[in-house]
Design an enzyme around this catalytic site. Structure first.
Site, PDB file in Angstrom:
ATOM      1  N   ARG A  41      52.795  39.218  28.859  1.00  0.00           N
ATOM      2  CA  ARG A  41      52.445  38.036  28.685  1.00  0.00           C
ATOM      3  C   ARG A  41      52.858  36.567  27.382  1.00  0.00           C
ATOM      4  NH1 ARG A  41      46.095  39.129  27.451  1.00  0.00           N
ATOM      5  NH2 ARG A  41      45.593  39.494  29.873  1.00  0.00           N
ATOM      6  N   CYS A  89      38.184  37.570  34.396  1.00  0.00           N
ATOM      7  CA  CYS A  89      39.182  36.535  34.751  1.00  0.00           C
ATOM      8  C   CYS A  89      39.807  35.487  35.346  1.00  0.00           C
ATOM      9  CB  CYS A  89      40.531  37.938  34.582  1.00  0.00           C
ATOM     10  SG  CYS A  89      39.935  39.296  33.163  1.00  0.00           S
ATOM     11  N   GLY A  90      38.853  36.231  36.611  1.00  0.00           N
ATOM     12  CA  GLY A  90      39.176  35.184  37.832  1.00  0.00           C
ATOM     13  C   GLY A  90      38.526  34.127  38.113  1.00  0.00           C
ATOM     14  N   ARG A 145      36.631  38.939  17.589  1.00  0.00           N
ATOM     15  CA  ARG A 145      37.352  38.913  19.084  1.00  0.00           C
ATOM     16  C   ARG A 145      38.738  38.461  19.742  1.00  0.00           C
ATOM     17  NH1 ARG A 145      37.403  41.766  24.315  1.00  0.00           N
ATOM     18  NH2 ARG A 145      35.267  42.527  24.925  1.00  0.00           N
ATOM     19  N   LYS A 146      38.430  38.735  21.396  1.00  0.00           N
ATOM     20  CA  LYS A 146      40.075  37.664  21.735  1.00  0.00           C
ATOM     21  C   LYS A 146      39.481  36.289  21.303  1.00  0.00           C
ATOM     22  CE  LYS A 146      40.014  36.220  26.176  1.00  0.00           C
ATOM     23  NZ  LYS A 146      40.506  36.661  27.722  1.00  0.00           N
ATOM     24  N   GLY A 193      38.395  41.020  39.263  1.00  0.00           N
ATOM     25  CA  GLY A 193      37.970  42.390  40.296  1.00  0.00           C
ATOM     26  C   GLY A 193      36.641  43.153  39.280  1.00  0.00           C
TER      27      GLY A 193
HETATM   28 FE1  SRM Z   1      41.609  38.540  31.340  1.00  0.00          FE
HETATM   29  C1  SRM Z   1      40.801  41.834  30.014  1.00  0.00           C
HETATM   30  C2  SRM Z   1      43.685  39.387  32.900  1.00  0.00           C
HETATM   31  C3  SRM Z   1      42.522  35.799  32.031  1.00  0.00           C
HETATM   32  C4  SRM Z   1      38.227  37.822  30.311  1.00  0.00           C
HETATM   33  N1  SRM Z   1      42.281  40.265  31.428  1.00  0.00           N
HETATM   34  C5  SRM Z   1      41.849  41.176  30.878  1.00  0.00           C
HETATM   35  C6  SRM Z   1      43.160  42.134  30.806  1.00  0.00           C
HETATM   36  C7  SRM Z   1      43.615  42.554  29.919  1.00  0.00           C
HETATM   37  C8  SRM Z   1      42.688  43.683  30.609  1.00  0.00           C
HETATM   38  C9  SRM Z   1      43.245  45.342  31.028  1.00  0.00           C
HETATM   39  O1  SRM Z   1      43.902  45.601  29.829  1.00  0.00           O
HETATM   40  O2  SRM Z   1      44.089  45.548  31.719  1.00  0.00           O
HETATM   41  C10 SRM Z   1      43.474  41.988  32.279  1.00  0.00           C
HETATM   42  C11 SRM Z   1      45.173  42.379  32.471  1.00  0.00           C
HETATM   43  C12 SRM Z   1      45.224  43.126  33.613  1.00  0.00           C
HETATM   44  C13 SRM Z   1      46.875  42.482  34.402  1.00  0.00           C
HETATM   45  O3  SRM Z   1      47.819  43.686  34.552  1.00  0.00           O
HETATM   46  O4  SRM Z   1      47.264  41.063  34.995  1.00  0.00           O
HETATM   47  C14 SRM Z   1      43.681  40.403  32.094  1.00  0.00           C
HETATM   48  N2  SRM Z   1      42.403  37.096  32.125  1.00  0.00           N
HETATM   49  C15 SRM Z   1      43.734  38.656  32.900  1.00  0.00           C
HETATM   50  C16 SRM Z   1      44.819  37.047  34.009  1.00  0.00           C
HETATM   51  C17 SRM Z   1      46.229  37.804  33.819  1.00  0.00           C
HETATM   52  C18 SRM Z   1      44.038  37.072  35.455  1.00  0.00           C
HETATM   53  C19 SRM Z   1      45.282  35.899  36.250  1.00  0.00           C
HETATM   54  O5  SRM Z   1      45.451  37.453  37.451  1.00  0.00           O
HETATM   55  O6  SRM Z   1      45.105  35.231  36.198  1.00  0.00           O
HETATM   56  C20 SRM Z   1      44.237  36.034  32.908  1.00  0.00           C
HETATM   57  C21 SRM Z   1      45.555  35.839  31.794  1.00  0.00           C
HETATM   58  C22 SRM Z   1      45.407  34.870  30.585  1.00  0.00           C
HETATM   59  C23 SRM Z   1      46.265  34.768  29.941  1.00  0.00           C
HETATM   60  O7  SRM Z   1      47.637  34.300  30.443  1.00  0.00           O
HETATM   61  O8  SRM Z   1      45.860  35.015  28.677  1.00  0.00           O
HETATM   62  C24 SRM Z   1      43.272  36.767  32.492  1.00  0.00           C
HETATM   63  N3  SRM Z   1      40.306  36.609  31.052  1.00  0.00           N
HETATM   64  C25 SRM Z   1      41.408  35.787  31.560  1.00  0.00           C
HETATM   65  C26 SRM Z   1      39.695  34.492  31.475  1.00  0.00           C
HETATM   66  C27 SRM Z   1      40.071  33.074  31.973  1.00  0.00           C
HETATM   67  C28 SRM Z   1      40.174  32.027  30.934  1.00  0.00           C
HETATM   68  O9  SRM Z   1      41.107  32.110  30.317  1.00  0.00           O
HETATM   69  O10 SRM Z   1      39.536  30.656  31.971  1.00  0.00           O
HETATM   70  C29 SRM Z   1      38.944  35.192  31.272  1.00  0.00           C
HETATM   71  C30 SRM Z   1      37.911  34.897  31.403  1.00  0.00           C
HETATM   72  C31 SRM Z   1      36.722  33.399  29.993  1.00  0.00           C
HETATM   73  C32 SRM Z   1      37.168  34.106  28.670  1.00  0.00           C
HETATM   74  O11 SRM Z   1      37.852  35.288  28.391  1.00  0.00           O
HETATM   75  O12 SRM Z   1      36.278  33.688  28.082  1.00  0.00           O
HETATM   76  C33 SRM Z   1      38.771  36.333  30.871  1.00  0.00           C
HETATM   77  N4  SRM Z   1      39.646  39.724  30.738  1.00  0.00           N
HETATM   78  C34 SRM Z   1      38.515  38.994  29.949  1.00  0.00           C
HETATM   79  C35 SRM Z   1      37.967  40.097  29.502  1.00  0.00           C
HETATM   80  C36 SRM Z   1      36.399  40.108  28.947  1.00  0.00           C
HETATM   81  C37 SRM Z   1      36.253  38.958  27.542  1.00  0.00           C
HETATM   82  C38 SRM Z   1      35.405  39.434  26.904  1.00  0.00           C
HETATM   83  O13 SRM Z   1      34.914  38.645  25.980  1.00  0.00           O
HETATM   84  O14 SRM Z   1      34.346  40.810  26.662  1.00  0.00           O
HETATM   85  C39 SRM Z   1      38.432  40.865  29.005  1.00  0.00           C
HETATM   86  C40 SRM Z   1      38.403  42.627  28.945  1.00  0.00           C
HETATM   87  C41 SRM Z   1      37.956  42.388  27.121  1.00  0.00           C
HETATM   88  O15 SRM Z   1      38.907  41.740  26.510  1.00  0.00           O
HETATM   89  O16 SRM Z   1      37.645  43.927  26.764  1.00  0.00           O
HETATM   90  C42 SRM Z   1      39.900  40.584  29.778  1.00  0.00           C
HETATM   91 FE1  SF4 Z   2      39.018  43.047  35.732  1.00  0.00          FE
HETATM   92 FE2  SF4 Z   2      40.450  40.630  34.388  1.00  0.00          FE
HETATM   93 FE3  SF4 Z   2      41.634  42.887  35.379  1.00  0.00          FE
HETATM   94 FE4  SF4 Z   2      40.815  41.225  36.823  1.00  0.00          FE
HETATM   95  S1  SF4 Z   2      42.272  41.493  35.627  1.00  0.00           S
HETATM   96  S2  SF4 Z   2      39.673  43.428  37.248  1.00  0.00           S
HETATM   97  S3  SF4 Z   2      38.494  40.440  35.986  1.00  0.00           S
HETATM   98  S4  SF4 Z   2      39.758  43.204  33.482  1.00  0.00           S
END
Ligand code: SRM
Ligand code: SF4
Length: 516
Positions: A69, A442-443, A183-184, A437
């Protein structure tokens, strides 16, 4: 003597414990060694968790093929940098993919650990960084995608976003001051009138506002989505001059780092601290950290427009120049697409590309005289400047193809379903459909007209992939979050349900061929 006295990390949760034992950034020094021993011989915590401090994500779904990333501040990248990313994924053949993310960013796939030293050398030479992009770090900082080229812009966010990133990452080298947050953490800086960064869903958001005739930002805090709870950001009752944005981010991050709740990871995002303290105390702590009193917020902000998606051809503030927004279906790019995009940006524009939170790409600075030939480029048949209204606003998270949290497949399913729906219904204007998903969101289904969140359901005695349906998300001015209106619709039944919703709620018309 208690266990905690003997071992100070004993009472911490697993994540706090491994962070206390060894800072995530330490793995930076060990990349050569990891490359030599290979992913299977690595310490599991280094491999599955600490590597994320370098932006490298172990993928249990595709073991040995990591995701990287990046950090693309304000979503702006040069064609040269884009080509470096294309070269990196190219060597991985079919596994090599670059996804545009919902934070105006790029993720690369197929990465082998033995290539990391070479990849980081290439990043350094190209001025790219992926540092501190996973786990308990600040994510890519978003800014208005048309900063500096929008005729109606209020504040150019490009320099500000860059400075905040440089402060947090020590100019991309890594900054131990911010590598152990609870946290994030998400930061967005909006400079236009349409809130094209979804300010409301960030832990800190800056939105343009006039105070006593001076243009600066009102500050919102605590917005976040998680599986347990989703909240829109709330006013800090503070207005800052643009020159104070970096100091403000630093102060809030230090308050969060020093006082944020760490016991339960489900209750560790900034909003939980604000709840515990109350806004008055939180604001006072930020003031104390800053060392000077904050000004109260301006009465109103300047987010007065509906949100734009920037797709299509748009005149810039610079006479004779245009930015063209290309629709990239669900943000998925292959190496060939990335090389082509870099070439288009160089041949027709100024060698710059911009990413949007809708997972699309803008090529700026195309002279009027070059628009004609540009629009004839074969790539635009797939990355259209005038996509159909349903696919136009489709957003999807990674889903089951690569993400182990996923309860359903998203990107591929989203595209297949929308193309069937396009054949069956016509809608008078784009309908924003967001797929995610799992409940991590994240979506961003809560910002969509129709949000689909992966879950499981029982159908005909079997467990099947399904989606909870969210509706009512409003973006742009007066943004607010949508809510769940229907639980666990099996994915096999989803297309019919969506078609009905499009007809009954979005003035859709069934096309002649469809019989229901
Ligand atoms: Fe996300 C975790 C993908 C935007 C909330 N997110 C993850 C992980 C790293 C989980 C994992 O290890 O597999 C996903 C990686 C999957 C992969 O292989 O791509 C993942 N998040 C994404 C992305 C790629 C979705 C997308 O297809 O665009 C986005 C990457 C953004 C970036 O460039 O940094 C992405 N994630 C978001 C957003 C949207 C936003 O930021 O506007 C959110 C909700 C907003 C927020 O965070 O407040 C989001 N992601 C989460 C969470 C829930 C956080 C929490 O506080 O519980 C997780 C799980 C965690 O962190 O434990 C997570
Ligand atoms: Fe769940 Fe984020 Fe993975 Fe999508 S990319 S399946 S919302 S953790």
């Amino acid at each position: 003597m208690t266990e905690a006295t003997l071992n100070p990390t004993a009472s911490l949760n697993k994540f706090e414990k491994f962070k206390a034992e060894k800072d995530g950034l330490e793995v930076k020094k060990e990349l050569d060694q990891f490359a030599q021993i290979g992913w299977e011989a690595m310490d599991e915590i280094d491999r599955d968790h600490r590597l994320k401090w370098m932006g490298v994500f172990f993928r249990p779904v595709t073991p040995g093929k990591f995701m990287m990333r990046m950090r693309i501040p304000n979503g702006i990248i040069t064609s040269g940098q884009f080509r470096v990313l294309a070269e990196i994924v190219q060597r991985y053949g079919e596994d090599g993919v670059g996804d545009v993310t919902t934070r105006q960013n790029i993720q690369l796939r197929g990465i082998r650990v033995e290539d990391l030293p070479d990849i980081f050398r290439r990043f350094e030479a190209a001025g790219l960084t992926s540092v501190q992009t996973g786990m308990d770090n600040v994510r890519n900082i978003t800014g208005s995608p048309v900063a500096g080229i929008d005729a109606d812009e209020l504040i150019d966010t490009r320099g500000l976003v860059r400075k905040v990133q440089d402060m947090i990452t020590n100019n991309g080298e890594g900054n131990p001051s911010f590598t152990n947050l609870p946290r994030k953490f998400n930061i967005a800086i909006a400079g236009c009138r349409d809130n094209s960064v979804h300010a409301e869903i960030n832990d800190i958001a800056f939105v343009p506002a006039f105070k006593d005739g001076t243009l600066g930002f009102n500050v919102l805090v605590g917005g976040f989505f998680s599986a347990k709870r989703c909240e829109a950001a709330v006013p800090l009752n503070a207005w800052v001059d643009p020159r104070d944005v970096v100091a403000m981010c630093e102060a809030i991050l230090l308050v969060y780092r020093n006082h944020g709740l760490r016991a339960n990871r489900q209750k560790a995002r900034l909003m939980w601290l604000i709840d515990e303290w109350g806004m008055e105390k939180f604001r006072a702590e930020v003031e104390q950290q800053l060392g000077y009193p904050l000004q109260t917020a301006a009465e109103k902000d300047e987010i007065l427009w509906d949100k734009r998606d920037h797709i299509g051809i748009h005149a810039q503030s610079q006479p004779g120049l245009n930015y063209v927004g290309l629709h990239v279906p669900v943000g998925r790019l292959f190496a060939g697409d990335m090389f082509d995009l870099a070439r288009l940006a160089e041949v027709y524009g100024s060698g710059e590309l911009r990413l949007t939170v809708e997972q699309n790409i803008i090529i700026p600075n195309i002279p009027d005289s070059r628009l004609g030939p540009f629009l004839k480029e074969p790539l635009l048949e797939r990355f259209s400047v005038a996509p159909e209204p349903l696919v136009r606003s489709l957003v999807s998270c990674t889903g089951a193809q690569f993400c182990n949290f996923a309860l359903i497949e998203t990107k591929n399913r989203a595209l297949a379903m929308i193309s069937e729906l396009e054949q069956e219904v016509s809608v008078p204007r784009p309908v924003r459909i967001h797929w995610t998903g799992c409940p991590n969101s994240c979506g961003q289904p809560q910002v969509a007209d129709i949000g689909l969140m992966g879950t499981k359901a029982r159908k005909d005695g079997k467990t099947v992939e399904a989606a909870d349906i969210y509706m009512g998300g409003k973006v742009g001015k007066e943004a607010h979050l949508g809510t769940c209106v229907r639980k666990a619709v099996p994915c096999d039944d989803l297309k019919d349900v969506l078609r009905d919703l499009l007809v009954t709620q979005f003035q859709g018309q069934l096309k002649d061929a469809v019989t229901v």
